[in-house]
Design an enzyme around this catalytic site. Sequence first.
Site, short mmCIF file in Angstrom:
data_model
loop_
_atom_site.label_atom_id
_atom_site.label_comp_id
_atom_site.label_asym_id
_atom_site.label_seq_id
_atom_site.Cartn_x
_atom_site.Cartn_y
_atom_site.Cartn_z
N GLY A 28 -22.29 -11.46 2.15
CA GLY A 28 -23.14 -12.58 1.77
C GLY A 28 -24.29 -12.06 0.95
O GLY A 28 -24.27 -10.93 0.47
N ALA B 153 -26.12 -10.42 4.38
CA ALA B 153 -25.32 -9.99 5.53
C ALA B 153 -23.97 -9.45 5.07
O ALA B 153 -23.45 -9.84 4.03
CB ALA B 153 -25.13 -11.15 6.50
N VAL C 232 -19.99 -8.69 6.71
CA VAL C 232 -19.08 -8.98 7.83
C VAL C 232 -18.07 -7.85 7.94
O VAL C 232 -17.43 -7.48 6.95
CB VAL C 232 -18.37 -10.32 7.65
CG1 VAL C 232 -17.48 -10.62 8.84
CG2 VAL C 232 -19.38 -11.44 7.46
N LYS D 52 -21.05 -10.09 11.94
CA LYS D 52 -21.91 -10.35 10.79
C LYS D 52 -23.23 -9.63 11.04
O LYS D 52 -23.92 -9.89 12.02
CB LYS D 52 -22.16 -11.86 10.62
CG LYS D 52 -23.06 -12.19 9.43
CD LYS D 52 -23.33 -13.69 9.33
CE LYS D 52 -22.14 -14.43 8.80
NZ LYS D 52 -22.47 -15.86 8.49
N ASP E 282 -22.26 -27.73 5.27
CA ASP E 282 -21.66 -26.88 4.24
C ASP E 282 -20.15 -26.74 4.44
O ASP E 282 -19.60 -25.65 4.37
CB ASP E 282 -22.33 -25.50 4.23
CG ASP E 282 -22.17 -24.78 2.89
OD1 ASP E 282 -21.82 -25.44 1.90
OD2 ASP E 282 -22.41 -23.56 2.85
#
Length: 336
Positions: free
Chosen positions: A12, A15, A17, A32, A125
């Site tokens: 991200g 972050a 994962v 995460k 989202d």
Amino acid sequence: MDWTRGHIIGHGASAAVSIAVSCLSGDVFAVKSVELSRYESVQREQKILSGLNSPHIIGYRGFDISVENSAAVFNLMIEHAPDGSLSDAIRRGGGRLPEPAIRRYTQGITKGLDYLHSRGIVHCDIKGSNVLLVGGAAKIADFGCAKARTESAIGGTPLFMAPEAARGEEQGFAADVWALGCTVIEMAAGRAPWPNAPETLRRIAFSGKAPEFPASLSEIGKDFLSKCLRVDPRERWTAEELLRHPFLGDIREEKLAGDSDSPTSILDRGIWSSVEESSHDSTEMNFAEFYELCKNSRSEEWDWTERWMTIRDGESVDFGSESRFQCEEQSFFLLS
């Protein structure tokens, strides 16, 4: 740590994962991770996930804080999704999914939304990359934009936003239903529901029109979309009502096109290549582009606040002396 970190399967704005294995049980899960100095959005996600328990929501596995490379790291542990995301399934299916698969995945997402809404939570989202597949079942994931129904913040991915959210007015349960309809279009057409163009934001907010329905969908599928994509949020069906729509009836559980076999080992990286690519989907506007659209699309009656922040910590960017923004790859928050 009582678990071992494996390879990274996705990124991200701040972050990463990774695959992980419990040293005690040998269970495989996903983690995460973000530096503790900028963990607020992931901690928010952890607080929401820890209170959820549904087969249609990605499973919560706990959290901890570790020290790695001399830095404190916040780790959110979630259920392992070996089949990747719904967006990955669309790519594996040749750019679109057959209607039986669309119906099955839509049913799972709708059940997940019904559960969230019954608990007063708006996801904000919903889209293909935020729906993970586990054993062929669709599970809603990525709660970085999620909020309580009573909160006024608006967030999400612009091309999947409901008109009322795009105008900065409200983002309630009905906005999730609109995004569900957009996700059905994504599955059926293999693309975002709207073109990624400078005039798109204004079109979503003010045209009074829904996105075009894919011609490949059956009449019953188009009718389902018509219940999701009503411009007036008061006229949209609820998730509970949609579960009774015939489009979601008589869903079979057999393996369908777009499903993949689970990797035989956590070291099997092949299944994850598309996951890492998905965070750079060219069909989605980044935050800076969205801001520019807001500036250029504003009408006299569109009274937006200009206090913005990202839901994930990203690179700070100045757009002028009065406003400071932060770039984030796909999603944002607007604080009212």
